[in-house]
Design a protein around this motif. Structure first.
Motif, PDB file in Angstrom:
ATOM      1  N   VAL A  39       0.877  -0.816   0.021  1.00 23.48           N
ATOM      2  CA  VAL A  39       0.308   0.135   0.019  1.00 23.48           C
ATOM      3  C   VAL A  39       0.553   1.660  -0.024  1.00 23.48           C
ATOM      4  N   TYR A  40       1.967   1.205   1.349  1.00 24.97           N
ATOM      5  CA  TYR A  40       2.475   2.005   1.063  1.00 24.97           C
ATOM      6  C   TYR A  40       3.366   2.742  -0.415  1.00 24.97           C
ATOM      7  N   HIS A  41       4.415   1.570  -0.658  1.00 27.69           N
ATOM      8  CA  HIS A  41       5.034   2.398  -1.683  1.00 27.69           C
ATOM      9  C   HIS A  41       4.071   1.773  -3.365  1.00 27.69           C
ATOM     10  N   ASP A  42       3.020   1.435  -3.074  1.00 25.41           N
ATOM     11  CA  ASP A  42       2.363   2.381  -4.689  1.00 25.41           C
ATOM     12  C   ASP A  42       1.981   3.888  -3.882  1.00 25.41           C
ATOM     13  N   PHE A  43       1.752   3.993  -2.661  1.00 24.71           N
ATOM     14  CA  PHE A  43       1.068   5.985  -2.489  1.00 24.71           C
ATOM     15  C   PHE A  43       2.672   6.952  -3.011  1.00 24.71           C
ATOM     16  N   CYS A  44       4.017   6.227  -3.038  1.00 23.01           N
ATOM     17  CA  CYS A  44       5.341   6.684  -2.646  1.00 23.01           C
ATOM     18  C   CYS A  44       4.915   6.718  -4.612  1.00 23.01           C
ATOM     19  N   THR A  45       4.630   5.119  -5.332  1.00 23.33           N
ATOM     20  CA  THR A  45       5.003   5.316  -6.734  1.00 23.33           C
ATOM     21  C   THR A  45       3.883   6.551  -7.207  1.00 23.33           C
ATOM     22  N   TYR A  46       2.791   6.495  -6.846  1.00 23.62           N
ATOM     23  CA  TYR A  46       2.299   7.796  -7.396  1.00 23.62           C
ATOM     24  C   TYR A  46       2.674   9.146  -7.219  1.00 23.62           C
ATOM     25  N   LEU A  47       3.323   8.880  -6.486  1.00 26.48           N
ATOM     26  CA  LEU A  47       3.222  10.571  -6.023  1.00 26.48           C
ATOM     27  C   LEU A  47       5.137  10.618  -6.336  1.00 26.48           C
TER      28      LEU A  47
END
Length: 332
Positions: A39-47
């Protein structure tokens, strides 16, 4: 996703002494969670943020706290030992915090309490937490129960609605030199003082926030004045914690909070959540909780607050009626 980093030294967070130590551990945990928390990895990738881009605390992405309602926020494949849940309101979705290492939570609250208040064995712990006792999955109840047990005082315990029993016990304890910790939800503490006026000594009264529809929300200053008069104590203490965290900050009066060494507050601009405000200016509260190593240590809450010049912080309200445990009085 990469394999889990072996031999993560979880306990290193409790050895933090300096700002440099904190930054080192925070960056280490950020990279670990970037690699292992989907979840956090995807959020960082989104940013569009990658570990090589991050050298300061302000460059770390903070996961919106709402993700704990809709996602499984985990940085490990270990089976959770317990799942803490928020109270919520009827029909609302609750937050879920999957805790895979309860010893981290226990170390966090015990070390923090010891730092701010001394050894728990020196206290008789009286917990007035009816709204939390009436449901399951409360991290506050878990902590209070453990503090009660570790106090080793025969009179330590929970109280649901037994105000008369609590009153008589306090009168009895006042005849001794026993140090007393009363930890309670705001509405129950108020109800108690409306029935009994006391003049307590050697006593810490600690509110954990929370009217949650049981009473009309009032500003913290008014609440503390009423409780201070009702219990006959000079200051009302407060605990700042929530389901999504494994650490707490404490206030010894006036709603001014200090964090333990492994927890830190940043204040984001409400108009630009990726920018931060100088001390003294009010904005959204971001929390770094390094004890959350197995979930997410970098959380953007829905609280509003400010950091004072001495590094302490205050909570001045919230964005909405989100399920936040502690310090959730409407004071805007």
């Amino acid at each position: 996703m990469p394999e889990l980093v072996p031999n993560m030294k979880h306990n290193a967070i409790f050895d933090i002494q300096t700002e440099g130590d904190f930054l080192t551990q925070a960056l280490r945990i950020f990279r670990f969670q970037y690699d292992n928390n989907i979840v956090y990895h995807d959020f960082c990738t989104y940013l569009n943020v990658q570990p090589d881009d991050v050298q300061t605390l302000e460059q770390i992405p903070f996961l919106p706290i709402e993700f704990f309602k809709s996602k499984d926020v985990l940085s490990t494949t270990d089976t959770p030992e317990i799942t803490f849940t928020s109270s919520g309101t009827t029909g609302s979705e609750t937050s879920k915090h999957f805790v895979t290492n309860l010893s981290l939570y226990e170390q966090s609250y015990l070390k923090a309490f010891n730092h701010f208040y001394g050894d728990i064995e020196n206290y008789c712990v009286l917990a007035l937490l009816p709204s939390y006792l009436e449901r399951t999955g409360s991290s506050l109840i878990y902590m209070a129960d453990d503090l009660i047990k570790k106090s080793n005082h025969p009179e330590s315990g929970f109280f649901l609605n037994e105000y008369e029993q609590l009153h008589q016990l306090l009168l009895q304890l006042q005849k001794t030199d026993t140090k007393i910790l009363i930890i309670g939800v705001s509405f129950a503490l108020l109800e108690f003082t409306e029935q009994y006026q006391m003049s307590l000594h050697n006593t810490i009264v600690m509110e954990t926030g929370g009217m949650k529809g049981r009473r009309k929300e009032i500003v913290r200053q008014e609440l503390h004045e009423l409780l201070s008069t009702g219990f006959g104590v000079q200051n009302i203490h407060s605990e700042y914690g929530m389901t999504e965290l494994l650490s707490q900050a404490y206030s010894k009066g006036n709603g001014v909070f200090d964090c333990p060494a492994w927890m830190k507050i940043l204040v984001r601009d409400t108009e630009d959540p990726l920018s931060y405000l100088n001390n003294g200016k009010s904005g959204g509260i971001n929390v770094i909780d390094l004890a959350n190593i197995n979930s997410c240590s970098f959380i953007a809450t829905q609280d509003l607050g400010k950091i004072n010049q001495d590094g302490t912080f205050e909570i001045i309200g919230r964005f909405d009626n989100s399920d936040i445990r502690g310090c959730n009085l409407m004071v805007l």
